[in-house]
Structures are given as structure tokens and as C-alpha cells.
Write a protein that holds these residues in place. Structure first.
Motif, short mmCIF file in Angstrom:
data_model
loop_
_atom_site.label_atom_id
_atom_site.label_comp_id
_atom_site.label_asym_id
_atom_site.label_seq_id
_atom_site.Cartn_x
_atom_site.Cartn_y
_atom_site.Cartn_z
N SER A 75 -3.81 -6.55 -6.32
CA SER A 75 -5.18 -6.02 -6.12
C SER A 75 -6.26 -7.10 -6.04
N VAL A 127 -0.22 -10.58 1.06
CA VAL A 127 1.14 -10.92 0.61
C VAL A 127 2.17 -9.95 1.19
N ASP A 128 1.76 -8.71 1.39
CA ASP A 128 2.63 -7.68 1.99
C ASP A 128 3.09 -8.13 3.40
N GLY A 151 -1.44 -6.49 5.49
CA GLY A 151 -1.85 -7.90 5.53
C GLY A 151 -1.49 -8.60 4.23
N ILE A 197 -7.24 -8.16 -0.73
CA ILE A 197 -7.88 -7.15 0.11
C ILE A 197 -8.43 -5.99 -0.74
N ASN A 200 0.87 -1.18 0.00
CA ASN A 200 0.00 0.00 0.00
C ASN A 200 0.90 1.22 0.00
N1 AR6 Z 1 2.17 -15.52 -1.88
C1 AR6 Z 1 1.47 -15.24 -3.02
N2 AR6 Z 1 0.27 -14.65 -3.04
C2 AR6 Z 1 -0.30 -14.34 -1.85
C3 AR6 Z 1 0.35 -14.59 -0.61
C4 AR6 Z 1 1.64 -15.19 -0.65
N3 AR6 Z 1 2.33 -15.47 0.44
N4 AR6 Z 1 -0.48 -14.15 0.39
C5 AR6 Z 1 -1.59 -13.66 -0.19
N5 AR6 Z 1 -1.50 -13.79 -1.54
P1 AR6 Z 1 -3.43 -8.99 -1.12
P2 AR6 Z 1 -4.08 -6.49 -2.58
C6 AR6 Z 1 -2.45 -13.42 -2.62
O1 AR6 Z 1 -4.61 -8.83 -0.25
O2 AR6 Z 1 -5.41 -7.05 -2.96
C7 AR6 Z 1 -2.19 -5.44 2.16
O3 AR6 Z 1 -2.66 -5.21 3.46
C8 AR6 Z 1 -3.90 -13.19 -2.26
O4 AR6 Z 1 -4.58 -14.43 -2.12
O5 AR6 Z 1 -2.15 -9.43 -0.52
O6 AR6 Z 1 -3.24 -5.83 -3.63
C9 AR6 Z 1 -1.38 -4.29 1.60
O7 AR6 Z 1 -0.61 -3.65 2.61
C10 AR6 Z 1 -4.36 -12.39 -3.47
O8 AR6 Z 1 -4.71 -13.28 -4.56
O9 AR6 Z 1 -3.08 -7.61 -1.93
C11 AR6 Z 1 -2.45 -3.40 1.06
O10 AR6 Z 1 -3.02 -2.60 2.09
C12 AR6 Z 1 -3.13 -11.60 -3.89
O11 AR6 Z 1 -2.03 -12.18 -3.17
C13 AR6 Z 1 -3.49 -4.37 0.53
O12 AR6 Z 1 -3.32 -5.56 1.29
C14 AR6 Z 1 -3.20 -10.12 -3.52
O13 AR6 Z 1 -3.87 -10.00 -2.27
C15 AR6 Z 1 -3.27 -4.70 -0.91
O14 AR6 Z 1 -4.33 -5.50 -1.38
#
Ligand code: AR6
Length: 170
Positions: free
Chosen positions: A121, A32-33, A30, A124, A23
Motif C-alpha cells: 500500500s 510491484v504487481d 503496475g 500507488i 489488487n
Molecule cells: N520490488 C520491491 N518493491 C517494489 C517493486 C519491486 N520490484 N516495484 C515497486 N515497489 P505498489 P500498492 C514498491 O504501487 O501501493 C498495482 O497496480 C513501491 O515503490 O506496487 O499496494 C496493483 O495492481 C512501493 O514502495 O503497490 C494495485 O492496483 C511498494 O512497492 C496497486 O498497484 C508498493 O507499491 C497496489 O498499490
């Protein structure tokens, strides 16, 4: 360039660079971050703090990308990009495409040959998986780059299936 799909965890990938769906604060979060900062250790957050103090005082804008060390991860670098929050009423796919284009530009600057991407994206930030997959694959394939392998690392079965379909439709 080769496009590969993996159903798994991006923090385990042995590639030159992994992309983080961050972000604009660059201070972690939360999804992947959170996983990247947890497994990569404090060196990543240290560099993010320095970037905030120097180049991105107002935060990293949506659609931009910037690199840090990968700390304890097997990759050499983390490329942080900020995806757009999904909106059913506003057209934001250009910003999502920009995340992939900018990440590849930063990868080229680093000299990274292999780059792993999450589905930016698609968690979350609420982007529908099929749309996110189509934009991700379409943009990576149409961006001029020295990167030899773009590896999409998809965490859930649903998102993996969406990327398989998007790749088959190319
Ligand atoms: N490896 C690969 N993919 C993953 C992992 C992992 N270890 N963990 C989750 N995913 P998201 P966004 C997937 O929510 O939508 C954070 O708080 C997940 O299942 O991580 O871009 C940031 O700080 C999904 O398909 O990122 C921002 O505030 C994909 O990664 C916000 O979330 C992206 O999910 C960004 O939201």
C-alpha cells in the motif's frame, strides 16, 4: 523470527515466498504487481485466473492473501495480498495489518521458512511510508508463525529509511 531489510527488487529474492501487493482483480497491475507478473511469466496469471473462477469470483477482498506458483522467479511461491487504499479520513490500518497477518498464515500453510515482503500500500495506494513501515514491522513481529525470516524488500530510498526507523523503534 529474523527481520531483515533490503534496498532492492523483490523479484530477485531467493526466498521460499514473495508477497505481491496486488489488487482484488488478481489480474495484474503496475508497481510491484507489474514487476512480478512480468518477470514471473504467464504461469502466475493462469493460476490467478483459476482462483477467480473457483474461490474468489468477486475478487480477493482487501486484507486477504492467497498463494500461486512463482513461475520463472527464483522464489517458489507468490503470496498475493490486497492492501487498502490510503484514506486520510478513514481508519484503515487494521486492513493493512491483516495483509501481513494473512500472508504469514498462508506462508505457514505452504511451509515457507523465508518470506520477502514489499511495502504493501505504500506506492500507488498512497500510504505514508512511516505509517506503512510501523504497521508492517509491528504486525510481523506480533504474529505467531513458523516463518524464520521476514525480509522487507524496499524499492525506494525513502521507504527503506522509513523501515529502518520503524525497526530501530521496536
Ligand atoms: N520490488 C520491491 N518493491 C517494489 C517493486 C519491486 N520490484 N516495484 C515497486 N515497489 P505498489 P500498492 C514498491 O504501487 O501501493 C498495482 O497496480 C513501491 O515503490 O506496487 O499496494 C496493483 O495492481 C512501493 O514502495 O503497490 C494495485 O492496483 C511498494 O512497492 C496497486 O498497484 C508498493 O507499491 C497496489 O498499490
Amino acid at each position: 523470527m529474523d527481520i531483515t531489510l533490503v534496498h532492492g527488487d523483490i523479484t530477485e529474492q531467493e526466498v521460499d515466498a514473495i508477497v505481491n501487493a496486488a489488487n482484488s482483480s488478481l489480474m495484474g497491475g503496475g508497481g510491484v504487481d507489474g514487476a512480478i507478473h512480468r518477470r514471473g511469466g504467464p504461469a502466475i496469471l493462469d493460476e490467478c485466473r483459476k482462483l477467480r473462477a473457483t474461490r474468489f469470483g468477486g475478487g480477493l477482498p482487501t486484507g486477504y492473501a492467497v498463494a500461486t506458483t512463482a513461475g520463472n522467479l527464483p522464489a517458489r511461491w507468490v503470496i498475493h495480498t490486497v492492501g487498502p487504499v490510503y484514506s486520510p479520513t478513514e481508519e484503515r490500518s487494521g486492513l493493512l495489518a491483516s495483509c501481513y497477518r494473512e500472508s504469514l498464515r498462508v506462508a505457514d500453510e505452504l511451509g515457507a521458512q523465508t518470506v520477502a515482503f514489499p511495502a504493501v500500500s505504500a506506492g500507488i495506494y498512497g500510504w505514508p511510508a512511516h505509517d506503512a513501515a510501523r504497521i508492517a514491522i509491528g504486525t510481523v513481529l506480533s504474529t505467531p508463525t513458523q516463518v524464520a525470516e521476514a525480509r522487507f524488500v524496499l524499492f525506494t530510498k525513502e521507504v527503506y529509511a522509513a523501515f529502518e526507523q520503524a525497526l530501530a523503534a521496536v
